[in-house]
Scaffold this active site. Structure first.
Site, PDB file in Angstrom:
ATOM      1  N   GLY A  46      33.048  52.862  74.022  1.00  0.00           N
ATOM      2  CA  GLY A  46      31.893  51.986  73.879  1.00  0.00           C
ATOM      3  C   GLY A  46      31.075  51.990  75.156  1.00  0.00           C
ATOM      4  CD  GLN A  51      29.598  49.090  80.179  1.00  0.00           C
ATOM      5  OE1 GLN A  51      29.446  49.285  78.975  1.00  0.00           O
ATOM      6  NE2 GLN A  51      30.737  49.325  80.792  1.00  0.00           N
ATOM      7  CB  CYS A  91      35.608  47.415  81.302  1.00  0.00           C
ATOM      8  SG  CYS A  91      33.818  47.290  81.488  1.00  0.00           S
ATOM      9  CG  LEU A  92      33.794  53.316  80.230  1.00  0.00           C
ATOM     10  CD1 LEU A  92      32.699  54.053  79.473  1.00  0.00           C
ATOM     11  CD2 LEU A  92      34.933  54.267  80.593  1.00  0.00           C
ATOM     12  CG  HIS A 133      34.398  45.109  75.995  1.00  0.00           C
ATOM     13  ND1 HIS A 133      35.497  44.933  76.814  1.00  0.00           N
ATOM     14  CD2 HIS A 133      33.528  45.888  76.710  1.00  0.00           C
ATOM     15  CE1 HIS A 133      35.294  45.564  77.961  1.00  0.00           C
ATOM     16  NE2 HIS A 133      34.106  46.165  77.919  1.00  0.00           N
ATOM     17  CD  GLU A 134      30.949  48.182  74.859  1.00  0.00           C
ATOM     18  OE1 GLU A 134      30.160  48.051  75.806  1.00  0.00           O
ATOM     19  OE2 GLU A 134      32.087  48.679  75.003  1.00  0.00           O
ATOM     20  CG  HIS A 137      29.285  45.109  79.027  1.00  0.00           C
ATOM     21  ND1 HIS A 137      29.610  44.940  80.354  1.00  0.00           N
ATOM     22  CD2 HIS A 137      30.279  45.878  78.500  1.00  0.00           C
ATOM     23  CE1 HIS A 137      30.756  45.559  80.616  1.00  0.00           C
ATOM     24  NE2 HIS A 137      31.181  46.137  79.502  1.00  0.00           N
TER      25      HIS A 137
HETATM   26  O1  K1U Z   1      32.434  48.757  77.685  1.00  0.00           O
HETATM   27  C1  K1U Z   1      33.077  49.666  78.180  1.00  0.00           C
HETATM   28  O2  K1U Z   1      33.162  49.750  79.389  1.00  0.00           O
HETATM   29  C2  K1U Z   1      33.783  50.685  77.330  1.00  0.00           C
HETATM   30  C3  K1U Z   1      35.229  50.317  77.028  1.00  0.00           C
HETATM   31  C4  K1U Z   1      35.265  49.753  75.620  1.00  0.00           C
HETATM   32  C5  K1U Z   1      36.506  48.977  75.238  1.00  0.00           C
HETATM   33  C6  K1U Z   1      37.757  49.544  75.286  1.00  0.00           C
HETATM   34  C7  K1U Z   1      38.868  48.820  74.884  1.00  0.00           C
HETATM   35  C8  K1U Z   1      38.728  47.544  74.407  1.00  0.00           C
HETATM   36  C9  K1U Z   1      37.482  46.985  74.372  1.00  0.00           C
HETATM   37  C10 K1U Z   1      36.362  47.704  74.769  1.00  0.00           C
HETATM   38  C11 K1U Z   1      36.053  51.593  77.141  1.00  0.00           C
HETATM   39  O3  K1U Z   1      35.805  52.538  76.486  1.00  0.00           O
HETATM   40  S1  K1U Z   1      37.350  51.598  78.277  1.00  0.00           S
HETATM   41  C12 K1U Z   1      38.101  53.199  78.015  1.00  0.00           C
HETATM   42  C13 K1U Z   1      38.960  53.243  76.802  1.00  0.00           C
HETATM   43  O4  K1U Z   1      39.363  52.206  76.293  1.00  0.00           O
HETATM   44  C14 K1U Z   1      39.326  54.547  76.190  1.00  0.00           C
HETATM   45  C15 K1U Z   1      38.971  55.745  76.762  1.00  0.00           C
HETATM   46  C16 K1U Z   1      39.307  56.945  76.172  1.00  0.00           C
HETATM   47  C17 K1U Z   1      40.022  56.965  74.989  1.00  0.00           C
HETATM   48  C18 K1U Z   1      40.390  55.777  74.412  1.00  0.00           C
HETATM   49  C19 K1U Z   1      40.050  54.571  75.005  1.00  0.00           C
HETATM   50 ZN    ZN Z   2      32.965  47.172  79.370  1.00  0.00          ZN
END
Ligand code: K1U
Ligand code: ZN
Length: 167
Positions: A46, A51, A91-92, A133-134, A137
């Protein structure tokens, strides 16, 4: 298209409240394409425009393994929510930190698509978690803000130190 820079917590710009998109233009479509490229490259499931330092109500999500099921939600609004779920979120903008967060289990969300048309999405499981979550943000809220003040202070110090080492 372009890979965009993802703001890292505790960057103050992550607390900016996004404004609604008044019209889905080619500029918004280009932003969505670049956000998708950035999210897949990260990799993540996501990304919110906040971000990448664009403060407009645009989020994208793809929870598929095949990277071919991109959800684009412009001006998303949750119209119904039910149940409770605890999910270990990442979260990235907060790399390397995973914490269990309680959110609604199911949500109904209305939004505009990439063509500027209204649609309604009913989501549960990881998709529902990711939407919430998004959308947080977009109002300048980061998932770690659900944690205790003590945990947040520790995290802030740890990540500020890490960032100084990289610079
Ligand atoms: O908002 C963001 O920073 C993105 C976030 C989204 C998210 C993940 C988990 C729960 C709620 C919201 C991410 O993508 S973190 C990375 C991640 O979860 C992931 C990366 C690669 C493969 C699978 C998962
Ligand atoms: Zn996030």
């Amino acid at each position: 298209m372009a890979i965009l820079k993802i703001l890292q917590y505790p960057d103050e710009r992550l607390h900016t409240v996004a404004t609604k998109v008044s019209e889905v233009t080619d500029e918004i479509r280009t932003l969505v394409q670049s956000m998708a490229e950035t999210m897949y490259a990260a990799p993540g499931i996501g990304l919110a425009a906040t971000q990448v330092d664009v403060h407009q109500c645009v989020i994208i999500i793809d929870i598929s393994d095949t990277h071919d099921l991109l959800h684009v939600l412009i001006n998303p609004e949750i119209t119904a929510a039910s149940g409770k779920s605890d999910y270990e979120e990442g979260c990235l903008s907060v790399p390397g930190i995973f914490e269990k967060i309680r959110r609604a289990e199911r949500v109904t969300v209305k939004a505009l698509n990439i063509k500027g048309k209204h649609f309604i999405l009913e989501a549960d499981g990881l998709l529902a978690v990711c939407i919430q979550h998004e959308m947080d943000h977009l109002i300048g809220k980061i998932f770690v803000e659900y944690l205790s003040q003590l945990k947040q202070t520790r995290l802030r110090k740890k990540l500020t130190k890490q960032q100084r080492r990289v610079m």
